[in-house]
Scaffold this motif. Sequence first.
Motif, PDB file in Angstrom:
ATOM      1  N   ILE A   5      24.311  56.657   8.018  1.00  0.00           N
ATOM      2  CA  ILE A   5      24.440  58.114   8.148  1.00  0.00           C
ATOM      3  C   ILE A   5      23.564  58.829   7.133  1.00  0.00           C
ATOM      4  N   LEU A  37      26.273  65.674  16.400  1.00  0.00           N
ATOM      5  CA  LEU A  37      27.384  65.414  15.496  1.00  0.00           C
ATOM      6  C   LEU A  37      28.433  64.450  16.066  1.00  0.00           C
ATOM      7  N   PRO A  38      28.872  64.563  17.329  1.00  0.00           N
ATOM      8  CA  PRO A  38      29.846  63.584  17.833  1.00  0.00           C
ATOM      9  C   PRO A  38      29.365  62.142  17.692  1.00  0.00           C
ATOM     10  N   MET A  56      29.631  61.227  14.009  1.00  0.00           N
ATOM     11  CA  MET A  56      31.039  61.024  13.679  1.00  0.00           C
ATOM     12  C   MET A  56      31.510  59.653  14.143  1.00  0.00           C
ATOM     13  N   ARG A  57      31.097  59.256  15.323  1.00  0.00           N
ATOM     14  CA  ARG A  57      31.497  57.947  15.852  1.00  0.00           C
ATOM     15  C   ARG A  57      30.937  56.824  14.989  1.00  0.00           C
ATOM     16  N   VAL A 109      34.457  58.928  11.515  1.00  0.00           N
ATOM     17  CA  VAL A 109      35.130  60.161  11.076  1.00  0.00           C
ATOM     18  C   VAL A 109      35.648  60.883  12.316  1.00  0.00           C
ATOM     19  N   PRO A 110      36.953  60.857  12.561  1.00  0.00           N
ATOM     20  CA  PRO A 110      37.494  61.461  13.785  1.00  0.00           C
ATOM     21  C   PRO A 110      37.439  62.987  13.828  1.00  0.00           C
ATOM     22  N   VAL A 114      36.162  66.860  11.947  1.00  0.00           N
ATOM     23  CA  VAL A 114      35.301  67.591  11.017  1.00  0.00           C
ATOM     24  C   VAL A 114      35.460  69.091  11.257  1.00  0.00           C
ATOM     25  N   GLY A 138      36.122  67.078  17.006  1.00  0.00           N
ATOM     26  CA  GLY A 138      36.920  65.867  16.992  1.00  0.00           C
ATOM     27  C   GLY A 138      38.414  66.092  17.004  1.00  0.00           C
ATOM     28  N   THR A 150      36.495  66.788   6.158  1.00  0.00           N
ATOM     29  CA  THR A 150      36.632  65.634   7.052  1.00  0.00           C
ATOM     30  C   THR A 150      37.966  64.935   6.804  1.00  0.00           C
ATOM     31  N   GLY A 192      33.858  60.138   5.221  1.00  0.00           N
ATOM     32  CA  GLY A 192      33.485  61.536   5.418  1.00  0.00           C
ATOM     33  C   GLY A 192      32.476  62.060   4.428  1.00  0.00           C
ATOM     34  N   LEU A 223      28.980  61.472   5.829  1.00  0.00           N
ATOM     35  CA  LEU A 223      28.708  62.377   6.940  1.00  0.00           C
ATOM     36  C   LEU A 223      28.518  63.805   6.440  1.00  0.00           C
TER      37      LEU A 223
END
Length: 413
Positions: A21, A53-54, A57-58, A62-63, A65, A82, A387, A392, A395
Motif C-alpha cells: 500500500i 480506494l475499495p 482497502m481490500r 481495512v474494512p 474508512v 466500507g 480506519t 489502517g 492505507l
Amino acid sequence: MRTSETMLGRRALLVGSAALIASGPVSVRARAGTHHADDNAAWIPSEALVQELPRLMRIAGVPGVAIAVVDRGRLAWSRSFGVKNILTRDPVREDTLFEAASMTKPVFAYVVMRLADEKLLDLDKPLARYRRPANLGIDPNIELITARQVLAHSTGLPNWASEPLVTSSAPGSRYTYSGEAFIWLQLVVETIMGMGLGSVMQAKLFDPAGMSHSSFGWDEAIARSVVFGHSEPPEGEQKLPSQPTRELGDRLLRVASKWRKPIASWTYEDSVAAMRETDPKTPPSTHDLLVNSAGGLLMTASDYAKFMVLMMDRPGRADWEISDAARRAMLTPQLEVRGRDISRGLGWELEQSSSGQLFQHSGSNYGIFKTLGVGDARSGRAIVVFTNAANGNALASRIVRQATGIDRLKSLV
C-alpha cells in the motif's frame, strides 16, 4: 496510543500489505509533491483515488474508512467507505463513530489552551501544585512537571506504566511521548473545573464548535454507531479480535444506569470506582480509562475536520475560540524530535515539509483502530482519515500522500 500484542504470523501478513500500500503507484500530484506540492490544489481526493480506494482497502485488509477534508478554512468534503463490522456488513456512514485514539491529544490540548487563555490554568506552574495523583513515585523531577511540558511531550514520564510514575529524564530536556502525563493533566483540568473531562470538553469545545458527533462517553446509541476493530484482512477474518473499548463500555453501562449518571459526565474518580465495582480482581489502569484525554475520544472524521479548522490562519475568531497567540503557540516548535524537520508543538507534531510547515497527529488504539490527520495552517487545508483495522496506518498514509501531493517525512519514522 493504546497497543495490544499481535501474533507473529499476523504481523508478517500486515507488514507485507503495508509495504504494498505505502509504495504503490504515486499520482501525478504526488510525484510533483516530492519537490513542492501545488499550493493552490485542494486536498480533496481525486475521483481516481475514490474509485481505487475499495481495492486498496481490500489489499490492506481495512474494512472501513472515513475521510474528511478542510479547504480554505472550511469543511469542504467528506466520504465514508466500507463496513463497520466485516461479519455483519453494517456500512460506514457519515455519522459513524471511530476511536480517534491518540488524535484525542490535540483536541484536549486545545481546551487546555482555552483554560490558559481564561487564566484558570498556568501552563508553566507545576502540576503537583494543582493536584497530586496517587500513582506518583518518589522522584524530585515530578515536582517540576508543567502543563506546557505535557503538551510538548517533554515530561520524562513513560507512555503507560503499572508502577509508580518516575521520570527517565529532566522535564523539558527531551522528547518522551507520554499518555500518563496527559491523564495527570486531565486530573488537573477536572480539579480546576469541578467536573468530569467529558463535561469540560462539551462545554468548552464540542458544543460551540458544532461537534455534535464527539464524545468521551459510552451509551447504547454510541455502541450502535461506533465501528469494530479488525486485525486481519477481511478474507481471513472469521472472528473479530477483542474490542477493549466496547467491552469496557458495555460493562460500565450497568454502573452508569445504577448511578443514573451518564459515563460522558464521569470524573476520574467515578471511572476508577466503576471499574473496581465491575471487576474487583483487576486493579484499574490509566491506560484503559474510558474517559481518557490521551486516547478516549469517539467521533466522526467530519467532526475532527471541524476541529482542525480552528487551527487555521484566518482573521477574526469567535469569543469561545482560543486566542490567536495560543493557536500560534500550539503550532510553534517547542522541542525537536528528528532535528528541526520533525518537532513537537503543544498537542501537535510539526513537520517542515517541501510545501511548508504541517501540523499532524496519528493514533492507534489496541492495534486495531488507526487514524491520521494532517493540516497546513497557512493554506487552510487539512485531511483526516479514520480506519478500523490494524493496517489502517499504511492505507491512511497512502490516501494522504495521493490527496495532498506531499511525501511526508513522518512516513519514514
